[in-house]
Scaffold this motif. Structure first.
Motif, mmCIF file in Angstrom:
data_model
loop_
_atom_site.group_PDB
_atom_site.id
_atom_site.type_symbol
_atom_site.label_atom_id
_atom_site.label_comp_id
_atom_site.label_asym_id
_atom_site.label_seq_id
_atom_site.Cartn_x
_atom_site.Cartn_y
_atom_site.Cartn_z
ATOM 1 N N ILE A 167 0.858 -1.077 0.085
ATOM 2 C CA ILE A 167 -0.071 0.064 -0.065
ATOM 3 C C ILE A 167 0.863 1.230 0.028
ATOM 4 C CG2 ILE A 167 -1.693 1.313 1.392
ATOM 5 C CD1 ILE A 167 -3.082 -0.998 2.087
ATOM 6 N N GLY A 168 1.800 1.105 0.818
ATOM 7 C CA GLY A 168 2.973 2.292 0.752
ATOM 8 C C GLY A 168 3.433 2.587 -0.610
ATOM 9 N N ALA A 169 4.113 1.552 -1.370
ATOM 10 C CA ALA A 169 4.609 1.875 -2.633
ATOM 11 C C ALA A 169 3.430 2.481 -3.550
ATOM 12 C CB ALA A 169 5.084 0.508 -3.091
ATOM 13 N N LEU A 170 2.358 1.701 -3.463
ATOM 14 C CA LEU A 170 1.188 2.213 -4.467
ATOM 15 C C LEU A 170 0.896 3.655 -4.075
ATOM 16 C CD1 LEU A 170 -0.576 0.853 -6.628
ATOM 17 C CD2 LEU A 170 -2.384 0.296 -4.871
ATOM 18 N N GLY A 171 0.619 3.939 -2.723
ATOM 19 C CA GLY A 171 0.364 5.255 -2.413
ATOM 20 C C GLY A 171 1.021 6.176 -3.057
ATOM 21 N N SER A 172 2.342 6.165 -2.853
ATOM 22 C CA SER A 172 3.550 6.960 -3.359
ATOM 23 C C SER A 172 3.403 7.078 -4.876
ATOM 24 C CB SER A 172 4.752 6.447 -3.026
ATOM 25 O OG SER A 172 5.063 6.148 -1.710
ATOM 26 N N TYR A 173 3.519 6.004 -5.478
ATOM 27 C CA TYR A 173 3.284 5.895 -7.039
ATOM 28 C C TYR A 173 2.154 6.907 -7.445
ATOM 29 C CZ TYR A 173 3.741 4.216 -11.547
ATOM 30 O OH TYR A 173 4.094 3.998 -12.870
ATOM 31 N N ILE A 174 1.068 6.447 -6.818
ATOM 32 C CA ILE A 174 0.015 7.381 -7.417
ATOM 33 C C ILE A 174 0.206 8.926 -7.151
ATOM 34 C CG2 ILE A 174 -2.401 8.146 -6.774
ATOM 35 C CD1 ILE A 174 -2.674 5.158 -6.037
ATOM 36 N N SER A 175 0.844 9.382 -6.108
ATOM 37 C CA SER A 175 0.749 10.830 -5.923
ATOM 38 C C SER A 175 2.023 11.288 -6.771
ATOM 39 C CB SER A 175 1.226 11.082 -4.519
ATOM 40 O OG SER A 175 2.224 10.444 -3.847
ATOM 41 N N LEU A 176 2.976 10.626 -7.235
ATOM 42 C CA LEU A 176 4.318 11.133 -7.954
ATOM 43 C C LEU A 176 3.816 11.160 -9.517
ATOM 44 C CD1 LEU A 176 7.167 8.812 -6.604
ATOM 45 C CD2 LEU A 176 7.146 11.368 -6.802
ATOM 46 N N ARG A 177 2.940 10.600 -9.754
ATOM 47 C CA ARG A 177 2.472 10.503 -11.304
ATOM 48 C C ARG A 177 2.513 12.076 -11.819
ATOM 49 N NH1 ARG A 177 -2.630 7.017 -12.262
ATOM 50 N NH2 ARG A 177 -3.386 8.447 -10.857
ATOM 51 N N LYS A 178 1.614 12.787 -11.056
ATOM 52 C CA LYS A 178 1.587 14.130 -11.523
ATOM 53 C C LYS A 178 2.876 14.864 -11.420
ATOM 54 C CE LYS A 178 -0.453 17.589 -9.467
ATOM 55 N NZ LYS A 178 -1.280 17.995 -8.096
ATOM 56 N N PHE A 179 3.552 14.808 -10.460
ATOM 57 C CA PHE A 179 4.821 15.669 -10.320
ATOM 58 C C PHE A 179 5.843 15.429 -11.337
ATOM 59 C CE2 PHE A 179 2.945 16.400 -6.276
ATOM 60 C CZ PHE A 179 3.059 17.923 -5.879
ATOM 61 N N LEU A 180 5.809 14.105 -11.953
ATOM 62 C CA LEU A 180 6.801 13.777 -12.886
ATOM 63 C C LEU A 180 6.800 14.101 -14.313
ATOM 64 C CD1 LEU A 180 7.909 10.166 -11.812
ATOM 65 C CD2 LEU A 180 9.310 12.298 -11.462
ATOM 66 N N ARG A 181 5.676 14.868 -14.489
ATOM 67 C CA ARG A 181 5.521 15.371 -15.820
ATOM 68 C C ARG A 181 6.250 16.783 -15.779
ATOM 69 N NH1 ARG A 181 -0.259 14.240 -15.427
ATOM 70 N NH2 ARG A 181 -0.504 11.871 -15.542
ATOM 71 N N VAL A 182 7.530 16.782 -16.087
ATOM 72 C CA VAL A 182 8.029 18.029 -16.085
ATOM 73 C C VAL A 182 8.577 18.234 -17.564
ATOM 74 C CG1 VAL A 182 10.003 19.456 -15.305
ATOM 75 C CG2 VAL A 182 8.797 18.219 -13.948
#
Lengths: 224, 295
Positions: B280-295
Motif C-alpha cells: 500500500i505504501g508503494a502504491l500510494g507513493s506511486y499514485i501521488s508521484l504521477r502528476k509531479f513527474l510530468r516536467v
C-alpha cells in the motif's frame, strides 16, 4: 530546427523557425519580451514540444524521442536560468554534486570533478556556504558550475544575467566565454544590450514569433 | 544500481521521514490501525472456520431404532452399520442406557422421570463415527433407509451455521478491509504528496540535469514503503499481544473451544500484514508521484 512552430492555445508563440547551430558556436537569442525567446529555449531541452516541425539537439530527434530517452538527452545539456534555481538547504558543494549524484556518478569521481568546476567559476572557497549566504552573481556562478559539471555538449541559458548588475554580468560572461572556448556550444537568451554588443557573437533576433535577423557577428540591434 | 546510488536513496528517505516527523507519525498510526483491524478480522475468520471444521470432524450420525425391534435385529443392524464404507466406530446404546443418560442430564430434576413409571419411551440407538465429514452427508440418508431404523441424523445445523457465520465474517471483513485499505492508500499518498511538494524544486532540477524517472521516484517510493512497513510492524505488535491475551483467557474459561495456536499462525499473519503495508505504501507513493513527474 526545421520549420518549427509552437502554438499555445490560441496564441502563436513561434512560427516557422529554421535555425542551425554548429557545434562550438556561441549564439545570443534576443528580442522584446513575449517575442518567443523563452519558448525557443524551452524547445531546445524539450520542456515543451513544438506544434509542428522537427528539432535535433546533439543529433537526437527531440520530438520522436521516447519519454525514457529524455533524461539521457538532457545529460548532454547544461541548463541555466535567470533565477539560479539552487537548492537552499544544500551547500554550494552539494548543489553542484547533486547534478552528478542524480545521474548515478560514482562517489570518487564526484568530489574531484565538483572541486574542479568550482575552481573554474572561482568559488571553491565558498564550497561549504549555503546559497542564501552568497550574492546573486555568486549564486549564478554556482548554477553555471552545476550546468557544466557533467560536461555537456550544449549549454542553454535563459537570461542568466537578468538579475545581475552590469559588472557582475561581465564576470559571468567571462565564464561563459571560457566554457565556449573549451568547445562547448552556448545558446543564450538575453535582454542585455551591452553584453551582446560587447561579445560580438552570432545573434538571432526573434520578433512576434519569427526570426527577423541572424547575424554572425551581430549586435543587440534594439534601442533601449 | 551502484552503491553510491543506493546510499543516496536511503539517505534521502531517512531525511524525508524525519523532516515530516508529525505527518509520518500520523501516517504510520493510520496504517497501523487499519492493518490491526484487518489482522483481527483475519484471525476471527480463520478461527471461526477452524471451529466449524473441528465440529464437523467431531459429528457423528445418531441412528434411532424402531421400538418394535428385537435384540437380534439390533445385532444385525449393528453389524450392517459396521460394514458400511467409512464407518470407524459404532457404539450401541440400549433403551435402558438411553434412559439412564437422560436421567444424568436432568440432574436435580431427575424426579420428573418418575411420571413415566415403568415405561421407557427412549429408543435404542447407535452412535456412528465416520472417517471424514463428507461421508456424513452421504451415509446419513443411506442409514435412514435400513430396515427397522426410525431416523438417522447428524448435527448438521450447528456446523452449517458456523460455516455461514465464518462466511459472513470473511465477507464483512473483506468489505471493511477494502474501505480501510482505500483510506490508508489515501493517507499515504497524501503524505507523500506533501513530501514531493516540499521537494518539487529538487524534482524539477533533477529532471533538468537528466535524472531518470525511476531515480526520482525511488526515494519517495521507499518513503511510502517505510511508512507502510512501520505501520504494519506496530499493527503486528498489537495483534500479537491481543491474540496472546485472548488465547490465555479462552484457555482458562472456555477450554473446550478449539483456538488456532499463536505459532505459526501469527507469523503468517505478520508477514501478510507487512506485505500489505509495504504494498500500500508503494502504491500510494506511486499514485501521488504521477502528476509531479510530468516536467
Amino acid at each position: 530546427m526545421n520549420n518549427v512552430s509552437k502554438v499555445y492555445g490560441s496564441n502563436t508563440a513561434l512560427t516557422d523557425i529554421n535555425v542551425h547551430i554548429q557545434p562550438g558556436e556561441f549564439v545570443f537569442v534576443v528580442g522584446p519580451s513575449g517575442a518567443g525567446k523563452s519558448t525557443f529555449i524551452k524547445l531546445c531541452f524539450r520542456e515543451v514540444l513544438p506544434s509542428s516541425g522537427s528539432i535535433f539537439v546533439n543529433g537526437c530527434d527531440v520530438i520522436k524521442m521516447e519519454p525514457k530517452e529524455i533524461p539521457f538527452m538532457r545529460r548532454q545539456l547544461g541548463i541555466i536560468f535567470q533565477d539560479y534555481r539552487l537548492l537552499p538547504d544544500r551547500t554550494v558543494y552539494e548543489n553542484v554534486a547533486f547534478a552528478m549524484e542524480v545521474i548515478e556518478t560514482p562517489h570518487r569521481k564526484i568530489k574531484r570533478r565538483v572541486l574542479n568546476v568550482l575552481d573554474l567559476v572561482g568559488l571553491r572557497r565558498r564550497a561549504d556556504s549555503f546559497p542564501g549566504e552568497l550574492s546573486g552573481g555568486e549564486q549564478q556562478r554556482i548554477a553555471i558550475a552545476r550546468a557544466i559539471v557533467n560536461d555537456p555538449l550544449l549549454v542553454i541559458a535563459d537570461e542568466p544575467t537578468g538579475n545581475l548588475d552590469p559588472e557582475t554580468s561581465w564576470d559571468i560572461m567571462e565564464i561563459f566565454k571560457e566554457i565556449n572556448d573549451s568547445g562547448t556550444t552556448i545558446v543564450m537568451a538575453t535582454h542585455d544590450k551591452e553584453i551582446v554588443d560587447g561579445m560580438g557573437k552570432r545573434v538571432l533576433a526573434i520578433e512576434k514569433g519569427r526570426i527577423v535577423r541572424d547575424e554572425q557577428h551581430g549586435g543587440y540591434g534594439y534601442e533601449l | 544500481m551502484s552503491f553510491s546510488t543506493k546510499e543516496y536513496f536511503v539517505r534521502e528517505t531517512y531525511k524525508s521521514v524525519r523532516r515530516n516527523g508529525f505527518m509520518s507519525a500520523a501516517c504510520i498510526s493510520t496504517v497501523a490501525v487499519s492493518l490491526l483491524i484487518l489482522g483481527l478480522f483475519l484471525l476471527l475468520s480463520l478461527n471461526t472456520n477452524n471451529l466449524a471444521q473441528y465440529l464437523e470432524s467431531q459429528v457423528q450420525i445418531s441412528v434411532y431404532m424402531e421400538d418394535s425391534c428385537t435384540a437380534d435385529e439390533l445385532k444385525a443392524t449393528e453389524a450392517t452399520l459396521k460394514k458400511l464404507p467409512g464407518v470407524v466406530k459404532v457404539t450401541a446404546i440400549s433403551r435402558e442406557e438411553a434412559k439412564k443418560r437422560f436421567e444424568e442430564r436432568l440432574g436435580d430434576q431427575k424426579q420428573l422421570l418418575n411420571a413415566l413409571g415403568e415405561s421407557n419411551p427412549f429408543p435404542a440407538s447407535f452412535d456412528v463415527q465416520v472417517d471424514s465429514p463428507e461421508r456424513i452427508k452421504e451415509l446419513t440418508p443411506k442409514i435412514g433407509e435400513l430396515a427397522k431404523v426410525e431416523t438417522a441424523k447428524f448435527g448438521r445445523e450447528v456446523v452449517e451455521q458456523l460455516f455461514s457465520l465464518s462466511r459472513i465474517i470473511r465477507f464483512g471483513g473483506l468489505i471493511l478491509v477494502f474501505f480501510l485499505a482505500m483510506g490508508t492508500l489515501f493517507i499515504i499518498s497524501n503524505t507523500i504528496r506533501l513530501t514531493v511538494f516540499a521537494r518539487r524544486k529538487e524534482v524539477t532540477i533533477m529532471k533538468y540535469v537528466g535524472a531518470t524517472d525511476w531515480f526520482i521516484r525511488w526515494p519517495f517510493l521507499l518513503e511510502g514503503m517505510t511508512l507502510g512497513f512501520l505501520g504494519a510492524v506496530v499493527a503486528s505488535f498489537f495483534l500479537d499481544s491481543v491474540y496472546g491475551a485472548m488465547l490465555g483467557r479462552i484457555h482458562s474459561t472456555l477450554a473446550f473451544l478449539p483456538m488456532l495456536p499463536a505459532t505459526p499462525l501469527l507469523y503468517y499473519v505478520t508477514v501478510f500484514l507487512l506485505l500489505i503495508g509495504v504494498g500500500i505504501g508503494a502504491l500510494g507513493s506511486y499514485i501521488s508521484l504521477r502528476k509531479f513527474l510530468r516536467v
